[in-house]
Design an enzyme around this catalytic site. Structure first.
Site, PDB file in Angstrom:
ATOM      1  N   ASP A   1       4.956  19.990   8.346  1.00 39.35           N
ATOM      2  CA  ASP A   1       5.794  21.190   8.236  1.00 39.35           C
ATOM      3  C   ASP A   1       7.044  20.969   7.383  1.00 39.35           C
ATOM      4  OD1 ASP A   1       6.376  19.430  10.444  1.00 39.35           O
ATOM      5  OD2 ASP A   1       7.879  20.858  11.140  1.00 39.35           O
ATOM      6  N   LEU A   2       7.612  19.765   7.445  1.00 37.98           N
ATOM      7  CA  LEU A   2       8.860  19.526   6.701  1.00 37.98           C
ATOM      8  C   LEU A   2       8.597  19.472   5.194  1.00 37.98           C
ATOM      9  CD1 LEU A   2      10.368  16.823   9.112  1.00 37.98           C
ATOM     10  CD2 LEU A   2      10.861  19.271   9.054  1.00 37.98           C
TER      11      LEU A   2
ATOM     12  N   ARG B   1      -4.517  10.342   5.289  1.00 43.98           N
ATOM     13  CA  ARG B   1      -3.478  11.364   5.372  1.00 43.98           C
ATOM     14  C   ARG B   1      -2.517  11.322   4.188  1.00 43.98           C
ATOM     15  NH1 ARG B   1      -2.008  13.727   9.695  1.00 43.98           N
ATOM     16  NH2 ARG B   1       0.055  13.667   8.764  1.00 43.98           N
TER      17      ARG B   1
ATOM     18  N   CYS C   1      -3.844  12.113  13.890  1.00 42.66           N
ATOM     19  CA  CYS C   1      -4.634  10.889  13.880  1.00 42.66           C
ATOM     20  C   CYS C   1      -4.337  10.153  15.169  1.00 42.66           C
ATOM     21  CB  CYS C   1      -4.374  10.046  12.640  1.00 42.66           C
ATOM     22  SG  CYS C   1      -2.824   9.176  12.659  1.00 42.66           S
TER      23      CYS C   1
ATOM     24  N   ILE D   1       9.046   6.570  16.708  1.00 41.34           N
ATOM     25  CA  ILE D   1       8.592   7.329  15.529  1.00 41.34           C
ATOM     26  C   ILE D   1       7.332   8.149  15.826  1.00 41.34           C
ATOM     27  CG2 ILE D   1       7.938   7.178  13.071  1.00 41.34           C
ATOM     28  CD1 ILE D   1      10.796   6.216  13.545  1.00 41.34           C
TER      29      ILE D   1
ATOM     30  N   ARG E   1      -8.251  -0.558   5.462  1.00 37.84           N
ATOM     31  CA  ARG E   1      -7.488   0.479   4.755  1.00 37.84           C
ATOM     32  C   ARG E   1      -6.207  -0.081   4.165  1.00 37.84           C
ATOM     33  NH1 ARG E   1      -6.592   5.851   7.963  1.00 37.84           N
ATOM     34  NH2 ARG E   1      -5.404   6.085   6.052  1.00 37.84           N
TER      35      ARG E   1
ATOM     36  N   ARG F   1       1.335  14.207  13.791  1.00 38.44           N
ATOM     37  CA  ARG F   1       1.698  14.028  12.386  1.00 38.44           C
ATOM     38  C   ARG F   1       1.650  15.314  11.543  1.00 38.44           C
ATOM     39  NH1 ARG F   1      -0.612   8.465  10.207  1.00 38.44           N
ATOM     40  NH2 ARG F   1       1.207   8.704   8.874  1.00 38.44           N
ATOM     41  N   PRO F   2       2.477  16.292  11.895  1.00 40.84           N
ATOM     42  CA  PRO F   2       2.502  17.531  11.101  1.00 40.84           C
ATOM     43  C   PRO F   2       3.109  17.297   9.712  1.00 40.84           C
ATOM     44  CG  PRO F   2       4.283  17.530  12.718  1.00 40.84           C
ATOM     45  CD  PRO F   2       3.475  16.283  12.977  1.00 40.84           C
TER      46      PRO F   2
ATOM     47  N   ASP G   1       5.548   0.216  11.849  1.00 43.44           N
ATOM     48  CA  ASP G   1       4.319  -0.399  11.342  1.00 43.44           C
ATOM     49  C   ASP G   1       4.178  -1.878  11.700  1.00 43.44           C
ATOM     50  OD1 ASP G   1       3.555   2.006  10.296  1.00 43.44           O
ATOM     51  OD2 ASP G   1       4.083   1.544   8.221  1.00 43.44           O
TER      52      ASP G   1
ATOM     53  N   LYS H   1       0.837  -1.210   0.000  1.00 34.45           N
ATOM     54  CA  LYS H   1       0.000   0.000   0.000  1.00 34.45           C
ATOM     55  C   LYS H   1       0.870   1.257   0.000  1.00 34.45           C
ATOM     56  CE  LYS H   1      -1.433   1.508   4.135  1.00 34.45           C
ATOM     57  NZ  LYS H   1      -1.122   2.886   4.563  1.00 34.45           N
ATOM     58  N   ASN H   2       1.911   1.261   0.808  1.00 37.30           N
ATOM     59  CA  ASN H   2       2.704   2.489   0.956  1.00 37.30           C
ATOM     60  C   ASN H   2       3.662   2.732  -0.214  1.00 37.30           C
ATOM     61  OD1 ASN H   2       1.306   3.050   3.221  1.00 37.30           O
ATOM     62  ND2 ASN H   2       2.914   2.503   4.676  1.00 37.30           N
TER      63      ASN H   2
HETATM   64  C1  EPZ Z   1       4.684   6.894   6.511  1.00 35.47           C
HETATM   65  O1  EPZ Z   1       3.922   7.910   7.148  1.00 35.47           O
HETATM   66  C2  EPZ Z   1       3.770   5.710   6.343  1.00 35.47           C
HETATM   67  N1  EPZ Z   1       2.651   6.103   5.498  1.00 35.47           N
HETATM   68  C3  EPZ Z   1       3.308   5.222   7.705  1.00 35.47           C
HETATM   69  O2  EPZ Z   1       2.527   4.059   7.525  1.00 35.47           O
HETATM   70  C4  EPZ Z   1       4.534   4.858   8.556  1.00 35.47           C
HETATM   71  O3  EPZ Z   1       4.111   4.507   9.850  1.00 35.47           O
HETATM   72  C5  EPZ Z   1       5.468   6.066   8.635  1.00 35.47           C
HETATM   73  O4  EPZ Z   1       5.803   6.523   7.300  1.00 35.47           O
HETATM   74  C6  EPZ Z   1       6.763   5.759   9.360  1.00 35.47           C
HETATM   75  O5  EPZ Z   1       7.406   4.692   8.753  1.00 35.47           O
HETATM   76  C7  EPZ Z   1       2.786   6.048   4.165  1.00 35.47           C
HETATM   77  O6  EPZ Z   1       3.828   5.701   3.623  1.00 35.47           O
HETATM   78  C8  EPZ Z   1       1.590   6.405   3.349  1.00 35.47           C
HETATM   79  P1  EPZ Z   1       6.748  10.227   8.560  1.00 35.47           P
HETATM   80  P2  EPZ Z   1       4.448   9.412   7.185  1.00 35.47           P
HETATM   81  O7  EPZ Z   1       6.551  11.538   7.886  1.00 35.47           O
HETATM   82  O8  EPZ Z   1       5.230   9.677   5.968  1.00 35.47           O
HETATM   83  C9  EPZ Z   1       7.242  13.476  12.025  1.00 35.47           C
HETATM   84  C10 EPZ Z   1       0.685   2.628   7.926  1.00 35.47           C
HETATM   85  O9  EPZ Z   1       0.242   2.050   8.941  1.00 35.47           O
HETATM   86  N2  EPZ Z   1       7.056  14.495  10.984  1.00 35.47           N
HETATM   87  O10 EPZ Z   1       7.909   9.399   8.149  1.00 35.47           O
HETATM   88  O11 EPZ Z   1       3.283  10.269   7.481  1.00 35.47           O
HETATM   89  C11 EPZ Z   1       5.999  12.624  12.247  1.00 35.47           C
HETATM   90  O12 EPZ Z   1       5.064  13.268  13.081  1.00 35.47           O
HETATM   91  C12 EPZ Z   1       1.178   4.070   8.019  1.00 35.47           C
HETATM   92  O13 EPZ Z   1       0.727   2.116   6.797  1.00 35.47           O
HETATM   93  C13 EPZ Z   1       7.171  15.825  11.314  1.00 35.47           C
HETATM   94  O14 EPZ Z   1       7.413  16.192  12.465  1.00 35.47           O
HETATM   95  O15 EPZ Z   1       5.414   9.359   8.421  1.00 35.47           O
HETATM   96  C14 EPZ Z   1       6.578  11.357  12.825  1.00 35.47           C
HETATM   97  O16 EPZ Z   1       6.814  11.537  14.191  1.00 35.47           O
HETATM   98  C15 EPZ Z   1       0.864   4.728   9.302  1.00 35.47           C
HETATM   99  N3  EPZ Z   1       6.987  16.765  10.317  1.00 35.47           N
HETATM  100  C16 EPZ Z   1       7.919  11.228  12.083  1.00 35.47           C
HETATM  101  O17 EPZ Z   1       8.209  12.543  11.589  1.00 35.47           O
HETATM  102  C17 EPZ Z   1       6.720  16.416   9.032  1.00 35.47           C
HETATM  103  O18 EPZ Z   1       6.561  17.310   8.186  1.00 35.47           O
HETATM  104  C18 EPZ Z   1       7.918  10.256  10.924  1.00 35.47           C
HETATM  105  O19 EPZ Z   1       6.765  10.466  10.122  1.00 35.47           O
HETATM  106  C19 EPZ Z   1       6.612  15.058   8.705  1.00 35.47           C
HETATM  107  C20 EPZ Z   1       6.802  14.106   9.707  1.00 35.47           C
END
Ligand code: EPZ
Length: 427
Positions: A127-128, A95, A119, A333, A403, A124-125, A311, A22-23
């Site tokens: 901002d980056l 998201r 969520c 994470i 999902r 889950r901001p 995950d 999916k991802n």
């Molecule tokens: C991806 O989410 C996956 N989703 C998630 O899978 C997975 O848990 C996650 O990566 C971590 O491996 C998809 O690929 C669609 P991140 P993502 O940005 O990209 C912080 C599942 O169950 N952060 O790597 O949203 C954030 O809050 C899902 O299939 C910021 O602070 O995760 C987190 O603490 C759930 N600012 C950390 O970074 C930002 O702008 C990592 O999040 C972006 C992220």
């Protein structure tokens, strides 16, 4: 809302085929917005998030064709992007809709994407993602709950040197996609290295993108004026594969897991080895898992790839409840990803939570009860716990699992599990 009814105690045996990731499928579908030519994708899992993404792309003027939806193959053609809007109604249900931001602004110079809220697992901001796009010359405003992004004078994004403060998976994917059509070179440092990112790079290259550095944390993208159509098959779902490995290990079963990529499962396979679970590699994409003679708990800390995936943390916790000794599970994470623990405790698990650390004492005799799923992977953890619990477990809110797990009920039934879906009245 549908529920699962599971009677625990059956040994699982047989063969299960792993679906596409999916991802990987979600960013691949979003990447189709980058070109006016058709992009055909295969090995797409038949899960609800994919249906949401196809609705979103159609809303953004893409033609999404498939035999019937859900399908294993989709062709997406976005001749022109008349509507670069990702509406709240779709974004709030998924998201990963944020993945349309990078391609939309790169292709049409403007994008309006609803801000995804937090969520169950954390704030889950994004901002980056936004800071990186600003560095590439985009003007970003957030108004009325929407990210309003535009490139001044309808021009192109500009290559930039971006150092992510924190590793972000969809952030890396968004900026990677945006950079393919930017003017000049973009360097992404501290980029995520998940196999899904490498898969996206492979697709983008087939579309004509120039990208170097896959599998490393520094990616270099030389922007091109135009991308073209391509055909691509997405990689197998490593989290689904991991979930079935744990299912085999804790039900005292023997499972053959086909169409997976063992190379993407390194951290989990190493951990299962420490715990006494034997996993054989039968063929390059086939694994066989045997029940452990003695399942022994060990500590895990979630990390970005190639570390132990967040995950698979909930599913690993189900295993830890059945293992001898103490397992300390540290989630680094997401700030709130232990919601499944309290439900497992209601089933009799001995778990204590201290901030981002869960201490699990095993083995515990679990007994069936009614539990609530809180997110996709938490639901999978509860299914695993229910498979070993005595008596009947009812899992509510299984829309979370729908999902991201294709046909999980049917796959588990075929392996001998006593599981059925109870359809909500009226559906
Ligand atoms: C991806 O989410 C996956 N989703 C998630 O899978 C997975 O848990 C996650 O990566 C971590 O491996 C998809 O690929 C669609 P991140 P993502 O940005 O990209 C912080 C599942 O169950 N952060 O790597 O949203 C954030 O809050 C899902 O299939 C910021 O602070 O995760 C987190 O603490 C759930 N600012 C950390 O970074 C930002 O702008 C990592 O999040 C972006 C992220």
């Amino acid at each position: 809302m549908d529920k699962f009814k599971i009677r625990g105690g059956k040994r699982l045996h047989g063969t299960v085929r792993i679906s596409g990731a999916k991802n990987s499928a979600l960013p691949a579908m979003a990447a189709a917005l980058l070109t006016s030519e058709p992009v055909t994708l295969h090995n797409i899992p038949k899960v609800r998030d994919i249906i949401t993404m196809s609705k979103l792309l159609a809303f953004m003027s893409a033609r999404v064709s498939a035999h019937e939806i859900p399908a294993e193959s989709y062709t997406i053609e976005t001749k022109s992007m008349n509507d670069a809007v990702a509406p709240y109604e779709l974004v709030k249900t998924m998201r990963a809709s944020i993945l349309t931001l990078g391609p939309a602004i790169a292709r049409s110079g403007v994008a309006h994407v609803s801000l995804p809220g937090g969520c169950a697992i954390g704030a889950r901001p994004v901002d980056l993602h936004l800071a990186a796009l600003e560095k590439m010359g985009a003007r970003i405003a957030t108004e009325h709950g929407y990210i309003q992004a535009s490139v001044p004078n309808g021009g192109r994004l500009k290559g930039a040197h971006i150092v992510f403060e924190k590793i972000t998976v969809t952030g890396t994917e968004n900026i990677l996609m945006a950079a393919t059509l930017a003017e000049g070179e973009t360097i992404l440092e501290n980029a995520a290295r998940e196999p899904e990112i490498t898969d996206l790079i492979h697709l983008l290259r087939k579309m004509g993108a120039v990208i170097h550095g896959e599998d490393t944390s520094t990616l270099r993208v030389r922007g091109v004026e135009k991308l073209h159509g391509a055909t691509h098959s997405v990689i197998p779902d490593r989290i689904e594969a991991g979930t079935f490995l744990i299912a085999g290990a804790i039900t005292d079963g023997e499972l053959t897991i086909t169409d997976c990529n063992p190379g993407h499962l390194g951290a989990l396979l190493a951990k299962l080895g420490t715990d006494g679970v034997s996993v054989e590699r039968l063929e390059p994409s086939t694994l066989r898992v045997h029940a452990a003679k003695r399942l022994v708990g060990s500590d895990v800390t979630t990390e970005e790839y190639p570390g132990f995936a967040t995950d698979i943390q909930a599913q690993y916790m189900a295993l830890a409840t059945q293992a001898e000794g103490t397992s300390v599970i540290t989630e680094t994470i997401f700030e709130n990803r232990f919601l499944h623990a309290s439900e497992m405790m209601r089933m009799g698990a001995n778990i204590s939570i201290d901030g981002r650390r869960a201490v699990v004492h095993g083995p515990a005799k679990l007994s069936g009860t009614t539990v609530q799923a809180s997110d996709l992977r938490a639901s999978a953890g509860l299914v695993l716990a229910a498979l070993v619990a005595e008596g009947e477990t009812l899992i509510e809110r299984v829309y979370h699992i729908d999902r991201g797990y294709e046909a999980i009920v049917e796959k588990l039934q075929a392996l001998g599990a006593d599981i059925e879906r109870l359809h909500a009245t009226g559906s």
